[in-house]
Write a protein that holds these residues in place. Structure first.
Motif, mmCIF file in Angstrom:
data_model
loop_
_atom_site.group_PDB
_atom_site.id
_atom_site.type_symbol
_atom_site.label_atom_id
_atom_site.label_comp_id
_atom_site.label_asym_id
_atom_site.label_seq_id
_atom_site.Cartn_x
_atom_site.Cartn_y
_atom_site.Cartn_z
ATOM 1 N N THR A 87 0.767 -1.003 0.258
ATOM 2 C CA THR A 87 0.098 -0.394 -0.074
ATOM 3 C C THR A 87 1.006 1.023 0.243
ATOM 4 N N ASP A 88 2.016 2.126 0.595
ATOM 5 C CA ASP A 88 2.839 2.663 0.913
ATOM 6 C C ASP A 88 3.864 2.312 -0.063
ATOM 7 N N ILE A 89 4.186 1.519 -1.035
ATOM 8 C CA ILE A 89 4.218 1.710 -2.098
ATOM 9 C C ILE A 89 3.915 2.756 -3.366
ATOM 10 N N ILE A 90 2.679 1.510 -3.599
ATOM 11 C CA ILE A 90 1.865 2.388 -4.890
ATOM 12 C C ILE A 90 1.087 3.891 -4.161
ATOM 13 N N THR A 91 0.550 3.887 -3.132
ATOM 14 C CA THR A 91 0.305 5.633 -2.620
ATOM 15 C C THR A 91 1.363 6.039 -3.177
ATOM 16 N N SER A 92 2.853 5.814 -3.005
ATOM 17 C CA SER A 92 4.125 7.234 -2.730
ATOM 18 C C SER A 92 4.611 7.549 -3.972
ATOM 19 N N GLN A 93 3.825 6.406 -5.139
ATOM 20 C CA GLN A 93 4.456 6.728 -7.005
ATOM 21 C C GLN A 93 3.042 7.162 -6.932
ATOM 22 N N GLY A 94 1.742 7.740 -6.113
ATOM 23 C CA GLY A 94 0.641 8.707 -7.018
ATOM 24 C C GLY A 94 -0.104 7.770 -7.351
ATOM 25 N N LYS A 95 -0.322 6.777 -6.904
ATOM 26 C CA LYS A 95 -1.153 6.299 -7.535
ATOM 27 C C LYS A 95 -2.146 5.513 -6.245
ATOM 28 N N VAL A 96 -3.285 4.543 -6.894
ATOM 29 C CA VAL A 96 -4.167 4.117 -5.537
ATOM 30 C C VAL A 96 -4.731 2.448 -5.348
ATOM 31 N N PRO A 97 -3.798 2.462 -4.039
ATOM 32 C CA PRO A 97 -3.636 1.139 -3.667
ATOM 33 C C PRO A 97 -5.294 0.079 -4.099
ATOM 34 N N SER A 98 -4.972 -0.946 -4.086
ATOM 35 C CA SER A 98 -7.197 -1.795 -3.572
ATOM 36 C C SER A 98 -5.877 -3.055 -3.774
ATOM 37 N N ARG A 130 -4.452 -13.007 -2.081
ATOM 38 C CA ARG A 130 -4.799 -11.298 -2.392
ATOM 39 C C ARG A 130 -4.323 -10.970 -4.228
ATOM 40 N N ILE A 131 -4.702 -10.381 -4.790
ATOM 41 C CA ILE A 131 -4.870 -9.934 -6.075
ATOM 42 C C ILE A 131 -4.420 -8.028 -5.280
ATOM 43 N N ARG A 132 -3.286 -7.476 -6.229
ATOM 44 C CA ARG A 132 -2.567 -6.571 -5.929
ATOM 45 C C ARG A 132 -2.678 -5.234 -6.835
ATOM 46 N N TYR A 133 -3.545 -4.005 -6.461
ATOM 47 C CA TYR A 133 -3.976 -3.320 -7.439
ATOM 48 C C TYR A 133 -3.555 -2.118 -7.690
ATOM 49 N N ALA A 134 -2.661 -1.182 -8.507
ATOM 50 C CA ALA A 134 -2.667 0.244 -8.941
ATOM 51 C C ALA A 134 -3.618 0.041 -9.919
ATOM 52 N N ASP A 135 -4.150 1.489 -9.613
ATOM 53 C CA ASP A 135 -5.222 2.566 -10.368
ATOM 54 C C ASP A 135 -5.836 0.992 -11.038
ATOM 55 N N SER A 136 -6.429 0.384 -10.291
ATOM 56 C CA SER A 136 -6.589 -0.590 -10.991
ATOM 57 C C SER A 136 -6.616 -1.552 -11.596
ATOM 58 N N VAL A 137 -4.798 -1.367 -12.036
ATOM 59 C CA VAL A 137 -4.651 -2.083 -12.631
ATOM 60 C C VAL A 137 -3.262 -3.249 -11.581
ATOM 61 N N PRO A 138 -3.950 -4.451 -11.984
ATOM 62 C CA PRO A 138 -3.500 -5.691 -11.663
ATOM 63 C C PRO A 138 -1.789 -6.018 -11.493
ATOM 64 N N ILE A 139 -1.316 -5.426 -10.143
ATOM 65 C CA ILE A 139 -0.064 -5.547 -10.235
ATOM 66 C C ILE A 139 0.819 -7.284 -9.808
#
Length: 235
Positions: A87-98, A130-139
């Motif tokens: 979550t912190d990695i994704i947020t730090s790059q200006g993306k929305v984690p989910s 879990r599937i982890r996403y950044a801006d709704s893109v599965p990472i």
């Protein structure tokens, strides 16, 4: 001094790269065919192909067999130092984690989980997929195992959404992680989860994370889409 002329494929490469950086070609947008690029730059298709191949190798373009060439998504980057939550990695790059939770079980650990978490077969764990996403893109797709004794008083949401934050809020001190990264190919099942092609490049990551008292609090097997995520070292 004789000035050498820049090869045509380099000129095309630089032009297309600049257009991508300026947003003329958007992320996910399909580029013209090699035939059309060859006509645009008045070169052979082989020369156009050289430029496209170079851009694909740099991760700027994504070549999809039978579909075409697209502007690649910018990769999420993780520094291989310390312990940081997804979550912190994704947020730090200006993306929305989910996160999408596929399964969540209280169960007995297998032998590997016992070894990694330093527990016995009599203990229980929480194992979740879990599937982890950044801006709704599965990472990435991950299987996380957590000692049940550590989280018995936590609710499911606090564990599945941002486990590291939950630990800190309950006065646990996170220390470090040990990671092993390997290259592999996406299975049909993983490819479906991550919206990529079966057989495409995957970064497999095995990680054990520890508290300040050396207690292992999480063992995770992750599979990252190779062209959407990268690790880098900082010295």
């Amino acid at each position: 001094m004789v000035r050498r002329e820049v090869p045509n494929y380099v000129r095309i490469h630089d032009t297309l790269k600049e257009e991508v950086e300026k947003g003329i070609w958007k992320i996910g947008q399909r580029l013209p065919s090699e035939r059309d690029l060859a006509e645009r730059f008045a070169v052979s298709r082989m020369t156009a192909r050289q430029a496209v191949t170079a851009l694909a190798e740099e991760g700027i373009l994504d070549r999809r067999v039978g579909s075409g060439t697209y502007v690649a998504s910018r990769r999420v980057r993780e520094k291989m130092r310390g312990t940081t939550s997804f979550t912190d990695i994704i947020t730090s790059q200006g993306k929305v984690p989910s996160t999408e939770v596929l399964s969540y079980l209280k169960t007995a650990p297998n032998e590997v989980e016992c070894e990694k978490l330093n527990i016995s077969k009599k203990d229980l764990i929480i194992r979740m997929e879990r599937i982890r996403y950044a801006d709704s893109v599965p990472i990435c797709f991950e299987v996380a195992s957590i000692p049940y004794s550590l989280v018995r008083n936590f609710d499911k949401r606090s564990i599945t959404s941002n486990f590291f934050k939950t630990l800190v809020e309950h006065d646990y001190v996170i220390s470090h992680s040990e990671q092993v990264v390997s290259a592999k190919k996406a299975s049909t099942e993983i490819a479906e989860y991550l919206k990529t092609r079966a057989g495409s490049a995957i970064l497999g990551v095995t990680q054990v994370s520890y508290l300040s008292d050396a207690t292992a609090f999480e063992y995770v097997l992750s599979q990252y889409v190779g062209d959407r995520f990268e690790f880098y070292l900082e010295r």
